[in-house]
Scaffold this active site. Structure first.
Site, PDB file in Angstrom:
ATOM      1  CE  LYS A  72       4.703   7.416  -1.920  1.00 51.91           C
ATOM      2  NZ  LYS A  72       3.994   7.712  -0.862  1.00 51.91           N
TER       3      LYS A  72
ATOM      4  CD  GLN B 231       3.395   4.615   2.358  1.00 49.11           C
ATOM      5  OE1 GLN B 231       3.914   5.602   1.552  1.00 49.11           O
ATOM      6  NE2 GLN B 231       2.132   4.904   2.753  1.00 49.11           N
TER       7      GLN B 231
ATOM      8  CE  LYS C  58      -3.989   2.030   0.354  1.00 52.27           C
ATOM      9  NZ  LYS C  58      -3.447   2.820  -0.981  1.00 52.27           N
TER      10      LYS C  58
ATOM     11  CB  THR D 124      -2.444  13.574   4.443  1.00 48.51           C
ATOM     12  OG1 THR D 124      -2.824  12.441   3.613  1.00 48.51           O
ATOM     13  CG2 THR D 124      -1.107  13.427   5.091  1.00 48.51           C
TER      14      THR D 124
ATOM     15  CE  LYS E 269       4.028   7.422   5.489  1.00 44.51           C
ATOM     16  NZ  LYS E 269       3.903   8.544   4.415  1.00 44.51           N
TER      17      LYS E 269
ATOM     18  CB  SER F 154      -5.621   4.764   1.669  1.00 43.47           C
ATOM     19  OG  SER F 154      -5.406   5.862   0.866  1.00 43.47           O
TER      20      SER F 154
ATOM     21  N   GLY G 234      -2.818   8.044  -4.285  1.00 42.47           N
ATOM     22  CA  GLY G 234      -2.048   9.622  -4.707  1.00 42.47           C
ATOM     23  C   GLY G 234      -1.063   9.921  -3.881  1.00 42.47           C
ATOM     24  CG  ASP G 235       3.204  10.964  -2.848  1.00 38.82           C
ATOM     25  OD1 ASP G 235       3.155  10.624  -1.831  1.00 38.82           O
ATOM     26  OD2 ASP G 235       4.153  11.689  -3.240  1.00 38.82           O
TER      27      ASP G 235
ATOM     28  CG  ASN H  94      -4.622  16.366  -0.489  1.00 39.44           C
ATOM     29  OD1 ASN H  94      -4.125  15.531   0.143  1.00 39.44           O
ATOM     30  ND2 ASN H  94      -5.778  16.583  -0.999  1.00 39.44           N
TER      31      ASN H  94
HETATM   32  O1  2IT Z   1       2.715   9.137   1.563  1.00 42.33           O
HETATM   33  C1  2IT Z   1       1.684   8.485   1.968  1.00 42.33           C
HETATM   34  O2  2IT Z   1       1.556   8.037   2.882  1.00 42.33           O
HETATM   35  C2  2IT Z   1       0.875   8.609   0.550  1.00 42.33           C
HETATM   36  N1  2IT Z   1       0.998   9.019  -0.452  1.00 42.33           N
HETATM   37  C3  2IT Z   1      -0.436   8.115   0.881  1.00 42.33           C
HETATM   38  C4  2IT Z   1      -0.587   6.369   0.454  1.00 42.33           C
HETATM   39  C5  2IT Z   1      -1.924   5.972   0.405  1.00 42.33           C
HETATM   40  O3  2IT Z   1      -1.862   4.779  -0.044  1.00 42.33           O
HETATM   41  O4  2IT Z   1      -2.999   6.506   0.800  1.00 42.33           O
END
Ligand code: 2IT
Length: 448
Positions: free
Chosen positions: A125, A110, A89, A209, A113, A380, A164-165, A240
């Site tokens: 990613k 990630q 993810k 976020t 996190k 997410s 997204g990012d 965002n």
């Molecule tokens: O950096 C991050 O945690 C994100 N871009 C969100 C990743 C997600 O799967 O919602």
């Protein structure tokens, strides 16, 4: 040589040409010493050497045709770093400076996190070196469709769920989901998150976020007797993430006095409130990638080519733009300015190691991004849950769960820092708490 030093040396030798990846591996591994060097089971099971090597990574050609009929080619990436605790993810970033180092650092972050969220999601990613700046709507759609035409074979609700990012918002996710559905021939909503509300998206994902970062800040503030409403924030970025942060701070009565873009920063001592917050969304969708227009429209001060760190009076600095935006000289300026003793990282790895070391040495509290910004991926994951149930939850339900998740993250990283002998070091606490669950899952699953 210690286990950690040996693995760092190995990454330096193998991946020394990937500076961002090396930077975050060093930061994480150095703080894991108290756990991995206290019990030889980690070294025996090769936990660290497995963690620093992605399970799978794909690099692919993304051909598309621009509005002039010219063929363009970009490079696409998806790194599937760790599936120890759940399907991969993590977001997709479309930006010209995307390369394998950037995607690998983001994917590595990630893992920890996602573990901190308490949800069953692994780390991944992706992205492309595509520049959305100045592109037409039709060009963006064609690019997204071409990108998904290759990516689709690697993703799915139980395999890998991108979102997204930077450079990828609801519009891009919509185009990619449409193409994914067409190729698959079935409606697998859980294969992408950050979708629009009309076709399987979760309410609150767009704000998650930023709101999560402010909920996290509130938890930290409780420990020092501070409140959002009495606090002035210097924020960077205007996309965002910054938008969600500003919206929630404004709602809670706090004040944000700066925003920034690649062109410089704006200083608005009256605070970013009301229609100014909505204007942030317009700036993002305009694809112009600048904040100067804000200053013109709302009579704020504009400082071209500069960043706000240590230049404005604020109680808290909140970088929300991108990696390595606070350098050693910024840290020095923050210390000289002397007003703020709190750095809350919201963008992924916004502080260079040199700046971080200096600030922490001088007693500035740093709340690390992998904990602070985890609310995005957490919601997410809640979107995946709703998709699996074929249901949509109400706003209050999503918000309450996000709030609880952020509270738990703060509590867990605080506890981990104390348990491993570094109370108040939230940077180490986040790495240690995130690692514990992933390492345990790896130990249970054998060498794989
Ligand atoms: O950096 C991050 O945690 C994100 N871009 C969100 C990743 C997600 O799967 O919602």
């Amino acid at each position: 040589m210690s286990y950690v030093d040996r693995i760092i040396q190995q990454v330096e030798e193998k991946d020394g040409d990937e500076p961002e990846f090396l930077q975050c591996v060093k930061e994480v591994l150095n703080s894991l010493r108290p756990v991995v060097e206290s019990d030889e089971k980690y070294e025996k099971a090769g936990i660290l050497e497995r963690l620093v090597e992605p399970e799978k990574s794909v690099v692919f050609r993304v051909p598309w045709v621009d509005d002039q009929g010219r063929v363009r080619v970009n490079r696409g990436y998806r790194i599937q770093f760790s599936s120890s605790i759940g399907p991969y993810k993590g977001g997709l970033r479309f930006q010209p400076n995307v390369n394998s180092s950037v995607i690998k650092f983001l994917g590595f972050e990630q893992i920890f996190k996602n573990s901190l969220t308490g949800m069953p999601i692994g780390g991944g990613k992706g992205g492309a070196d595509f520049d959305p700046k100045g592109k037409s709507e039709a060009e963006i759609m064609r690019f997204c469709q071409s990108y998904m035409t290759e990516l689709f074979r690697y993703i799915g609700p139980d395999t890998d769920c991108p979102a997204g990012d930077m450079g990828v918002g609801a519009r891009e996710i919509g185009y990619m989901y449409g193409q994914y559905k067409r190729i698959c021939g079935s409606y697998k909503a859980g294969a992408l998150s950050g979708k629009g509300l009309s076709y399987g998206g979760s309410i609150g994902r767009m704000e998650a976020t930023g709101y999560g970062a402010v909920y996290f800040t509130q938890e930290y503030f409780k420990t020092i007797g501070r409140q959002i409403k009495d606090t002035v924030f210097a924020v960077s970025g205007f996309g965002n993430v910054a938008w969600g942060v500003v919206k929630k701070i404004d709602e809670l009565g706090g004040k944000v006095v700066t925003l920034s873009g690649p062109d410089g920063y704006i200083y608005d001592p009256d605070g970013v409130t009301g229609e100014k917050i909505d204007y942030m969304l317009e700036m993002r969708t305009s694809n112009k990638d600048c904040v100067k227009d804000y200053a013109k429209k709302f009579h704020a001060e504009f400082y071209p080519g500069e960043k706000p760190w240590g230049k404005v009076k604020a109680d808290v600095y909140m970088p929300c733009a991108t990696q390595n935006e606070i350098h050693e000289e910024d840290a020095k300026r923050i210390l000289e300015e002397g007003h703020s003793r709190i750095l809350i990282e919201v963008a992924n790895m916004p502080t260079t190691q040199e700046a971080m070391d200096l600030l922490m040495e001088k007693g500035v509290t740093v709340l690390p991004s992998k904990a602070v910004n985890a609310g995005g991926v957490a919601v997410s994951s809640l979107e995946m849950v709703q998709n699996a149930e074929h249901l949509s939850w109400k706003k209050e339900e999503v918000d309450e769960r996000l709030h609880d998740i952020m509270k738990d993250i703060f509590c867990n990283i605080d506890k981990a820092a104390k348990k491993y002998g570094c109370p108040g070091n939230y940077v180490a606490g986040a790495n240690l708490a995130g690692f514990e669950k992933v390492a345990d899952a790896m130990l249970c699953q054998g060498i794989c």
